[in-house]
Design a protein around this motif. Sequence first.
Motif, PDB file in Angstrom:
ATOM      1  N   ASP A 158       2.464   4.165  -3.598  1.00 11.55           N
ATOM      2  CA  ASP A 158       3.523   4.939  -4.227  1.00 11.55           C
ATOM      3  C   ASP A 158       4.852   4.209  -4.058  1.00 11.55           C
ATOM      4  OD1 ASP A 158       4.679   7.029  -5.629  1.00 11.55           O
ATOM      5  OD2 ASP A 158       4.547   8.474  -3.992  1.00 11.55           O
ATOM      6  N   ILE A 159       5.803   4.565  -4.897  1.00 17.64           N
ATOM      7  CA  ILE A 159       7.146   3.980  -4.846  1.00 17.64           C
ATOM      8  C   ILE A 159       8.131   5.125  -5.023  1.00 17.64           C
ATOM      9  CG2 ILE A 159       8.747   2.323  -5.875  1.00 17.64           C
ATOM     10  CD1 ILE A 159       6.289   1.057  -7.262  1.00 17.64           C
ATOM     11  N   TYR A 160       9.169   5.123  -4.229  1.00 13.17           N
ATOM     12  CA  TYR A 160      10.234   6.096  -4.460  1.00 13.17           C
ATOM     13  C   TYR A 160      11.572   5.487  -4.065  1.00 13.17           C
ATOM     14  CZ  TYR A 160       9.825   7.416   0.533  1.00 13.17           C
ATOM     15  OH  TYR A 160       9.786   7.420   1.899  1.00 13.17           O
ATOM     16  N   LEU A 198      -4.831  -1.106  -7.834  1.00 17.34           N
ATOM     17  CA  LEU A 198      -4.120  -1.588  -6.657  1.00 17.34           C
ATOM     18  C   LEU A 198      -2.660  -1.156  -6.597  1.00 17.34           C
ATOM     19  CD1 LEU A 198      -5.508  -5.233  -6.454  1.00 17.34           C
ATOM     20  CD2 LEU A 198      -6.332  -3.178  -5.274  1.00 17.34           C
ATOM     21  N   MET A 199      -2.223  -0.326  -7.547  1.00 21.83           N
ATOM     22  CA  MET A 199      -0.832   0.133  -7.556  1.00 21.83           C
ATOM     23  C   MET A 199      -0.722   1.424  -8.358  1.00 21.83           C
ATOM     24  SD  MET A 199       0.652  -3.058  -9.767  1.00 21.83           S
ATOM     25  CE  MET A 199      -0.167  -4.203  -8.687  1.00 21.83           C
ATOM     26  N   PRO A 200       0.409   2.106  -8.235  1.00 19.36           N
ATOM     27  CA  PRO A 200       0.575   3.379  -8.938  1.00 19.36           C
ATOM     28  C   PRO A 200       0.406   3.218 -10.457  1.00 19.36           C
ATOM     29  CG  PRO A 200       2.322   3.074  -7.334  1.00 19.36           C
ATOM     30  CD  PRO A 200       1.565   1.784  -7.401  1.00 19.36           C
ATOM     31  N   SER A 201      -0.223   4.198 -11.078  1.00 18.72           N
ATOM     32  CA  SER A 201      -0.547   4.096 -12.501  1.00 18.72           C
ATOM     33  C   SER A 201       0.682   4.123 -13.408  1.00 18.72           C
ATOM     34  CB  SER A 201      -1.515   5.207 -12.896  1.00 18.72           C
ATOM     35  OG  SER A 201      -0.934   6.466 -12.656  1.00 18.72           O
ATOM     36  N   PHE A 202       1.793   4.733 -12.964  1.00 15.13           N
ATOM     37  CA  PHE A 202       2.961   4.805 -13.842  1.00 15.13           C
ATOM     38  C   PHE A 202       3.556   3.425 -14.126  1.00 15.13           C
ATOM     39  CE2 PHE A 202       4.803   5.431  -9.601  1.00 15.13           C
ATOM     40  CZ  PHE A 202       5.875   4.551  -9.615  1.00 15.13           C
ATOM     41  N   VAL A 241       5.282   2.620  -0.485  1.00 13.34           N
ATOM     42  CA  VAL A 241       4.353   3.222   0.464  1.00 13.34           C
ATOM     43  C   VAL A 241       3.046   2.446   0.370  1.00 13.34           C
ATOM     44  CG1 VAL A 241       3.147   5.317   1.179  1.00 13.34           C
ATOM     45  CG2 VAL A 241       5.442   5.483   0.167  1.00 13.34           C
ATOM     46  N   MET A 242       2.671   1.839   1.496  1.00 13.94           N
ATOM     47  CA  MET A 242       1.484   0.982   1.546  1.00 13.94           C
ATOM     48  C   MET A 242       0.342   1.693   2.254  1.00 13.94           C
ATOM     49  SD  MET A 242       3.020  -1.828   0.373  1.00 13.94           S
ATOM     50  CE  MET A 242       1.886  -3.135   0.741  1.00 13.94           C
ATOM     51  N   ALA A 243      -0.868   1.366   1.834  1.00 12.20           N
ATOM     52  CA  ALA A 243      -2.064   1.898   2.485  1.00 12.20           C
ATOM     53  C   ALA A 243      -3.123   0.803   2.477  1.00 12.20           C
ATOM     54  CB  ALA A 243      -2.571   3.140   1.759  1.00 12.20           C
ATOM     55  N   GLN A 244      -4.105   0.984   3.332  1.00 14.35           N
ATOM     56  CA  GLN A 244      -5.233   0.052   3.376  1.00 14.35           C
ATOM     57  C   GLN A 244      -6.287   0.474   2.353  1.00 14.35           C
ATOM     58  OE1 GLN A 244      -6.318  -2.555   5.844  1.00 14.35           O
ATOM     59  NE2 GLN A 244      -4.118  -2.785   6.010  1.00 14.35           N
ATOM     60  N   GLN A 245      -6.764  -0.487   1.578  1.00 15.30           N
ATOM     61  CA  GLN A 245      -7.879  -0.250   0.663  1.00 15.30           C
ATOM     62  C   GLN A 245      -8.791  -1.462   0.764  1.00 15.30           C
ATOM     63  OE1 GLN A 245      -6.930   1.002  -3.345  1.00 15.30           O
ATOM     64  NE2 GLN A 245      -8.787   0.093  -4.133  1.00 15.30           N
ATOM     65  N   ASN A 246     -10.016  -1.228   1.166  1.00 19.26           N
ATOM     66  CA  ASN A 246     -10.975  -2.313   1.356  1.00 19.26           C
ATOM     67  C   ASN A 246     -10.436  -3.405   2.274  1.00 19.26           C
ATOM     68  OD1 ASN A 246     -12.805  -1.023  -0.392  1.00 19.26           O
ATOM     69  ND2 ASN A 246     -11.879  -2.004  -2.170  1.00 19.26           N
ATOM     70  N   GLN A 295       3.649  -8.302  -6.058  1.00 21.93           N
ATOM     71  CA  GLN A 295       2.747  -8.084  -7.189  1.00 21.93           C
ATOM     72  C   GLN A 295       3.147  -6.817  -7.948  1.00 21.93           C
ATOM     73  OE1 GLN A 295      -1.362  -7.462  -6.168  1.00 21.93           O
ATOM     74  NE2 GLN A 295      -2.053  -8.031  -8.204  1.00 21.93           N
ATOM     75  N   THR A 296       3.551  -5.784  -7.230  1.00 18.19           N
ATOM     76  CA  THR A 296       4.001  -4.551  -7.871  1.00 18.19           C
ATOM     77  C   THR A 296       5.275  -4.805  -8.669  1.00 18.19           C
ATOM     78  OG1 THR A 296       2.990  -3.242  -6.112  1.00 18.19           O
ATOM     79  CG2 THR A 296       4.652  -2.142  -7.446  1.00 18.19           C
ATOM     80  N   VAL A 297       6.183  -5.603  -8.130  1.00 20.23           N
ATOM     81  CA  VAL A 297       7.411  -5.949  -8.843  1.00 20.23           C
ATOM     82  C   VAL A 297       7.073  -6.748 -10.106  1.00 20.23           C
ATOM     83  CG1 VAL A 297       9.536  -7.330  -8.725  1.00 20.23           C
ATOM     84  CG2 VAL A 297       8.906  -5.821  -6.832  1.00 20.23           C
ATOM     85  N   ILE A 298       6.179  -7.706  -9.987  1.00 18.26           N
ATOM     86  CA  ILE A 298       5.766  -8.509 -11.140  1.00 18.26           C
ATOM     87  C   ILE A 298       5.186  -7.610 -12.229  1.00 18.26           C
ATOM     88  CG2 ILE A 298       4.019 -10.186 -11.911  1.00 18.26           C
ATOM     89  CD1 ILE A 298       4.521 -11.609  -9.151  1.00 18.26           C
ATOM     90  N   CYS A 299       4.362  -6.651 -11.828  1.00 15.98           N
ATOM     91  CA  CYS A 299       3.740  -5.751 -12.801  1.00 15.98           C
ATOM     92  C   CYS A 299       4.746  -4.744 -13.353  1.00 15.98           C
ATOM     93  CB  CYS A 299       2.539  -5.055 -12.184  1.00 15.98           C
ATOM     94  SG  CYS A 299       1.238  -6.222 -11.726  1.00 15.98           S
ATOM     95  N   THR A 300       5.804  -4.465 -12.606  1.00 14.72           N
ATOM     96  CA  THR A 300       6.895  -3.639 -13.123  1.00 14.72           C
ATOM     97  C   THR A 300       7.583  -4.376 -14.267  1.00 14.72           C
ATOM     98  OG1 THR A 300       7.284  -2.552 -11.008  1.00 14.72           O
ATOM     99  CG2 THR A 300       9.142  -2.617 -12.536  1.00 14.72           C
TER     100      THR A 300
END
Length: 168
Positions: A158-160, A90-94, A146-151, A73-78
């Motif tokens: 984060d991504i690096y 659900l993902m970094p704002s940048f 970098v993954m974390a639990q949310q709800n 999903q992060t890749v798709i939104c990239t």
Amino acid sequence: MKKYWLALLAFNLLISCSDQNEAEEPQTPVESKQISLNQAPIFDFADKTFSFSKDSLPEKCTDGSEVVCAVSQTVICTISPSEAQCNKSLMPSFIFMEDESLDRPTQMSYKIIELKPLASGQLEVHTDSTCNGNWFGLCKGRIIYVMAQQNGKWIVKDIYARALTTDK
């Protein structure tokens, strides 16, 4: 005198039980961290490459893993931050920055190389990625999500990028 020795024995027994309980208490947080680390999803995508193109982005993830779906999903939104599935919480704002100079990719693929649980309960997903853009340098080479639990669900926090070293 016999009562004295019995009282002393009972007191020592009480102290030894008490010390054991106190010694176990500090281990409890460590054990609970281990439990949360062990809850990291286990899946086998070692031989699978996930590929995306702006012309044919999927509407929903069908890969069977919450972690893979969050990275995808992060890749798709990239590639296309205006997609309906792109949620800023659900993902970094940048990822949602709009600027022509970003050289946002229109094609991107990744392969999961390693899952690395962190002591904080987070998870690093190491990938080898390729793309047809530059986008902050976060789509070519070793990209770490970098993954974390949310709800109760895994999200990308984060991504690096990590430079790959080669021995010459």
